[in-house]
Write a protein that holds these residues in place. Structure first.
Motif, PDB file in Angstrom:
ATOM      1  N   VAL A 178     -65.538  31.603  40.188  1.00  0.00           N
ATOM      2  CA  VAL A 178     -64.453  31.468  39.497  1.00  0.00           C
ATOM      3  C   VAL A 178     -64.490  32.476  38.353  1.00  0.00           C
ATOM      4  O   VAL A 178     -65.219  32.382  37.384  1.00  0.00           O
ATOM      5  CB  VAL A 178     -64.396  30.147  39.155  1.00  0.00           C
ATOM      6  CG1 VAL A 178     -62.958  29.956  37.952  1.00  0.00           C
ATOM      7  CG2 VAL A 178     -64.147  29.097  40.053  1.00  0.00           C
ATOM      8  N   ALA A 179     -63.695  33.530  38.167  1.00  0.00           N
ATOM      9  CA  ALA A 179     -63.584  34.489  37.316  1.00  0.00           C
ATOM     10  C   ALA A 179     -62.657  33.988  35.961  1.00  0.00           C
ATOM     11  O   ALA A 179     -61.762  33.295  36.238  1.00  0.00           O
ATOM     12  CB  ALA A 179     -62.741  35.829  37.960  1.00  0.00           C
ATOM     13  N   PHE A 180     -62.822  34.631  35.049  1.00  0.00           N
ATOM     14  CA  PHE A 180     -62.126  34.231  33.840  1.00  0.00           C
ATOM     15  C   PHE A 180     -61.229  35.451  33.261  1.00  0.00           C
ATOM     16  O   PHE A 180     -62.125  36.655  33.459  1.00  0.00           O
ATOM     17  CB  PHE A 180     -62.849  33.771  32.711  1.00  0.00           C
ATOM     18  CG  PHE A 180     -63.524  32.760  32.799  1.00  0.00           C
ATOM     19  CD1 PHE A 180     -62.968  31.436  32.577  1.00  0.00           C
ATOM     20  CD2 PHE A 180     -65.091  32.717  33.029  1.00  0.00           C
ATOM     21  CE1 PHE A 180     -63.707  30.135  32.701  1.00  0.00           C
ATOM     22  CE2 PHE A 180     -65.601  31.317  33.125  1.00  0.00           C
ATOM     23  CZ  PHE A 180     -65.035  30.118  32.994  1.00  0.00           C
ATOM     24  N   ARG A 198     -59.659  19.308  46.753  1.00  0.00           N
ATOM     25  CA  ARG A 198     -59.028  18.018  47.161  1.00  0.00           C
ATOM     26  C   ARG A 198     -57.566  17.699  47.332  1.00  0.00           C
ATOM     27  O   ARG A 198     -56.683  17.060  47.775  1.00  0.00           O
ATOM     28  CB  ARG A 198     -59.698  16.715  46.343  1.00  0.00           C
ATOM     29  CG  ARG A 198     -59.159  15.300  46.598  1.00  0.00           C
ATOM     30  CD  ARG A 198     -60.018  14.311  45.683  1.00  0.00           C
ATOM     31  NE  ARG A 198     -59.393  13.007  45.913  1.00  0.00           N
ATOM     32  CZ  ARG A 198     -59.536  11.933  45.461  1.00  0.00           C
ATOM     33  NH1 ARG A 198     -60.539  11.937  44.422  1.00  0.00           N
ATOM     34  NH2 ARG A 198     -59.069  10.828  45.752  1.00  0.00           N
ATOM     35  N   TYR A 199     -57.140  18.280  45.908  1.00  0.00           N
ATOM     36  CA  TYR A 199     -55.703  17.876  45.678  1.00  0.00           C
ATOM     37  C   TYR A 199     -54.652  19.237  46.016  1.00  0.00           C
ATOM     38  O   TYR A 199     -53.413  18.817  46.228  1.00  0.00           O
ATOM     39  CB  TYR A 199     -55.311  17.609  44.317  1.00  0.00           C
ATOM     40  CG  TYR A 199     -56.121  16.470  43.750  1.00  0.00           C
ATOM     41  CD1 TYR A 199     -55.623  15.181  44.267  1.00  0.00           C
ATOM     42  CD2 TYR A 199     -57.035  16.433  42.787  1.00  0.00           C
ATOM     43  CE1 TYR A 199     -56.280  14.011  43.950  1.00  0.00           C
ATOM     44  CE2 TYR A 199     -57.848  15.160  42.343  1.00  0.00           C
ATOM     45  CZ  TYR A 199     -57.535  14.000  43.047  1.00  0.00           C
ATOM     46  OH  TYR A 199     -57.833  12.887  42.542  1.00  0.00           O
ATOM     47  N   LEU A 200     -55.296  20.323  46.275  1.00  0.00           N
ATOM     48  CA  LEU A 200     -54.352  21.411  46.429  1.00  0.00           C
ATOM     49  C   LEU A 200     -54.953  22.110  47.954  1.00  0.00           C
ATOM     50  O   LEU A 200     -53.974  23.076  48.207  1.00  0.00           O
ATOM     51  CB  LEU A 200     -54.551  22.456  45.157  1.00  0.00           C
ATOM     52  CG  LEU A 200     -54.121  21.941  43.875  1.00  0.00           C
ATOM     53  CD1 LEU A 200     -54.558  22.665  42.931  1.00  0.00           C
ATOM     54  CD2 LEU A 200     -52.550  21.759  43.902  1.00  0.00           C
ATOM     55  N   GLY A 201     -55.855  21.768  48.446  1.00  0.00           N
ATOM     56  CA  GLY A 201     -56.373  22.282  49.778  1.00  0.00           C
ATOM     57  C   GLY A 201     -56.818  23.725  49.559  1.00  0.00           C
ATOM     58  O   GLY A 201     -56.943  24.461  50.667  1.00  0.00           O
ATOM     59  N   SER A 202     -57.084  24.206  48.265  1.00  0.00           N
ATOM     60  CA  SER A 202     -57.653  25.498  48.237  1.00  0.00           C
ATOM     61  C   SER A 202     -58.415  25.561  46.946  1.00  0.00           C
ATOM     62  O   SER A 202     -58.243  24.816  45.954  1.00  0.00           O
ATOM     63  CB  SER A 202     -56.486  26.726  47.893  1.00  0.00           C
ATOM     64  OG  SER A 202     -56.759  27.818  47.890  1.00  0.00           O
ATOM     65  N   TYR A 203     -59.333  26.367  46.892  1.00  0.00           N
ATOM     66  CA  TYR A 203     -60.302  26.686  45.861  1.00  0.00           C
ATOM     67  C   TYR A 203     -59.661  27.571  44.498  1.00  0.00           C
ATOM     68  O   TYR A 203     -58.891  28.533  44.735  1.00  0.00           O
ATOM     69  CB  TYR A 203     -61.572  27.209  46.062  1.00  0.00           C
ATOM     70  CG  TYR A 203     -62.440  26.061  46.864  1.00  0.00           C
ATOM     71  CD1 TYR A 203     -63.049  25.122  46.281  1.00  0.00           C
ATOM     72  CD2 TYR A 203     -62.730  26.330  48.218  1.00  0.00           C
ATOM     73  CE1 TYR A 203     -63.810  23.967  46.863  1.00  0.00           C
ATOM     74  CE2 TYR A 203     -63.443  25.478  48.750  1.00  0.00           C
ATOM     75  CZ  TYR A 203     -63.750  24.254  48.203  1.00  0.00           C
ATOM     76  OH  TYR A 203     -64.606  23.118  48.673  1.00  0.00           O
ATOM     77  N   VAL A 204     -59.901  27.258  43.278  1.00  0.00           N
ATOM     78  CA  VAL A 204     -59.753  28.353  42.260  1.00  0.00           C
ATOM     79  C   VAL A 204     -60.547  29.310  42.348  1.00  0.00           C
ATOM     80  O   VAL A 204     -61.766  29.021  42.531  1.00  0.00           O
ATOM     81  CB  VAL A 204     -60.016  27.262  40.835  1.00  0.00           C
ATOM     82  CG1 VAL A 204     -59.823  28.220  39.573  1.00  0.00           C
ATOM     83  CG2 VAL A 204     -58.850  26.099  40.711  1.00  0.00           C
ATOM     84  N   VAL A 205     -59.929  30.274  42.119  1.00  0.00           N
ATOM     85  CA  VAL A 205     -60.855  31.643  41.994  1.00  0.00           C
ATOM     86  C   VAL A 205     -60.796  32.425  40.812  1.00  0.00           C
ATOM     87  O   VAL A 205     -61.503  33.297  40.397  1.00  0.00           O
ATOM     88  CB  VAL A 205     -60.440  32.746  43.105  1.00  0.00           C
ATOM     89  CG1 VAL A 205     -60.808  31.965  44.845  1.00  0.00           C
ATOM     90  CG2 VAL A 205     -58.970  33.010  43.077  1.00  0.00           C
ATOM     91  N   ARG A 206     -59.721  32.132  39.903  1.00  0.00           N
ATOM     92  CA  ARG A 206     -59.503  32.652  38.705  1.00  0.00           C
ATOM     93  C   ARG A 206     -59.011  31.744  37.554  1.00  0.00           C
ATOM     94  O   ARG A 206     -57.883  30.961  38.078  1.00  0.00           O
ATOM     95  CB  ARG A 206     -58.882  33.929  38.865  1.00  0.00           C
ATOM     96  CG  ARG A 206     -58.653  34.868  37.487  1.00  0.00           C
ATOM     97  CD  ARG A 206     -58.126  36.154  37.664  1.00  0.00           C
ATOM     98  NE  ARG A 206     -56.869  36.085  38.681  1.00  0.00           N
ATOM     99  CZ  ARG A 206     -55.851  36.517  38.165  1.00  0.00           C
ATOM    100  NH1 ARG A 206     -55.538  36.904  37.014  1.00  0.00           N
ATOM    101  NH2 ARG A 206     -54.718  36.361  39.072  1.00  0.00           N
ATOM    102  N   ILE A 207     -59.337  31.731  36.367  1.00  0.00           N
ATOM    103  CA  ILE A 207     -58.732  30.885  35.210  1.00  0.00           C
ATOM    104  C   ILE A 207     -58.335  32.022  34.146  1.00  0.00           C
ATOM    105  O   ILE A 207     -58.969  32.731  33.721  1.00  0.00           O
ATOM    106  CB  ILE A 207     -59.905  29.959  34.794  1.00  0.00           C
ATOM    107  CG1 ILE A 207     -60.177  29.081  35.846  1.00  0.00           C
ATOM    108  CG2 ILE A 207     -59.449  29.379  33.551  1.00  0.00           C
ATOM    109  CD1 ILE A 207     -61.316  27.991  35.579  1.00  0.00           C
ATOM    110  N   LYS A 208     -56.944  31.561  33.634  1.00  0.00           N
ATOM    111  CA  LYS A 208     -56.372  32.192  32.771  1.00  0.00           C
ATOM    112  C   LYS A 208     -56.889  31.900  31.289  1.00  0.00           C
ATOM    113  O   LYS A 208     -56.522  30.185  31.077  1.00  0.00           O
ATOM    114  CB  LYS A 208     -54.942  32.243  32.824  1.00  0.00           C
ATOM    115  CG  LYS A 208     -54.299  32.487  31.319  1.00  0.00           C
ATOM    116  CD  LYS A 208     -54.345  34.132  31.164  1.00  0.00           C
ATOM    117  CE  LYS A 208     -53.217  34.279  30.104  1.00  0.00           C
ATOM    118  NZ  LYS A 208     -53.447  35.316  29.257  1.00  0.00           N
ATOM    119  N   VAL A 209     -57.737  32.373  30.462  1.00  0.00           N
ATOM    120  CA  VAL A 209     -57.990  31.804  29.226  1.00  0.00           C
ATOM    121  C   VAL A 209     -56.945  32.088  28.196  1.00  0.00           C
ATOM    122  O   VAL A 209     -56.673  33.403  28.003  1.00  0.00           O
ATOM    123  CB  VAL A 209     -59.427  32.324  28.960  1.00  0.00           C
ATOM    124  CG1 VAL A 209     -59.777  31.945  27.508  1.00  0.00           C
ATOM    125  CG2 VAL A 209     -60.615  32.035  30.039  1.00  0.00           C
ATOM    126  N   ALA A 210     -56.577  30.980  27.594  1.00  0.00           N
ATOM    127  CA  ALA A 210     -55.590  31.211  26.440  1.00  0.00           C
ATOM    128  C   ALA A 210     -56.125  31.642  25.102  1.00  0.00           C
ATOM    129  O   ALA A 210     -55.512  32.310  24.441  1.00  0.00           O
ATOM    130  CB  ALA A 210     -54.415  29.849  26.439  1.00  0.00           C
TER     131      ALA A 210
END
Length: 189
Positions: free
Chosen positions: A49-51, A79-91
């Motif tokens: 998971v990239a930032f 579980r809820y979206l059927g796909s993994y998070v690969v990147r996160i937007k840091v505010a």
């Protein structure tokens, strides 16, 4: 307490430099803001998971962010979206400013590199989940965002989201501030 806690984390080598975590020069100096040896966190969960942008965080925050992502965000996204998070937007991460940027208020935990604000999650299947629209959006996004908000309360002493106030309508805030008389209190709103 922050300097003592940070020194203990650094001397125990809880955070080690590598391809996803880089040590940076000390922040601060004579000012009230800063950290002894902050780290730039490029990714979490062993690089899965990239930032964007990479947050600047003090030593105790790095393992907590990593654990929250690997133990809460990754399983909840599948579980809820059927796909993994690969990147996160840091505010926001390190920023020498008062709470909510309001002049006259005490210094924010962001001023100590002791906080991170997150506004979006990008999935492996190309979808983008925004806190701003997903919090009250489709059921799968609501369940995912509420699960990771609630799960953050296991790893951070302060977790704030859209139900807290209008300043947090579009992001989650996580920090490790000491709360209460003995420093063991938590805020999860």
């Amino acid at each position: 307490w922050r300097a003592k806690e940070e020194r203990a984390c650094l001397s125990a080598r809880v955070v080690r430099e590598g391809p996803f975590v880089q040590a940076r020069s000390a922040l601060g100096g004579p000012s009230v803001c800063g950290a002894l040896k902050p780290f730039k966190m490029l990714a979490a969960d062993r690089g899965r998971v990239a930032f964007k942008p990479a947050p600047l965080l003090r030593c105790p925050m790095v393992p907590q962010v990593d654990r929250w992502i690997s133990e809460v965000v990754a399983p909840a996204s599948y579980r809820y979206l059927g796909s993994y998070v690969v990147r996160i937007k840091v505010a926001s991460s390190y920023s020498c400013r008062p709470i909510n940027g309001t002049r006259g208020r005490r210094l924010s935990e962001h001023g100590h590199a002791n906080a991170i604000d997150i506004s979006r999650f990008y999935l492996a299947d190309g979808r983008e989940i925004k806190v701003k629209t997903g919090w009250r959006g489709p059921a799968d996004q609501r369940r995912f965002l509420r699960a990771i908000h609630r799960g953050g309360c296991r790893f951070f002493t302060t977790v704030l989201g859209p139900n807290y106030n209008r300043q947090h309508h579009d992001h989650f805030h996580f920090d490790l501030a000491r709360r209460g008389r003995n420093g063991g209190g938590r805020v999860c709103k």
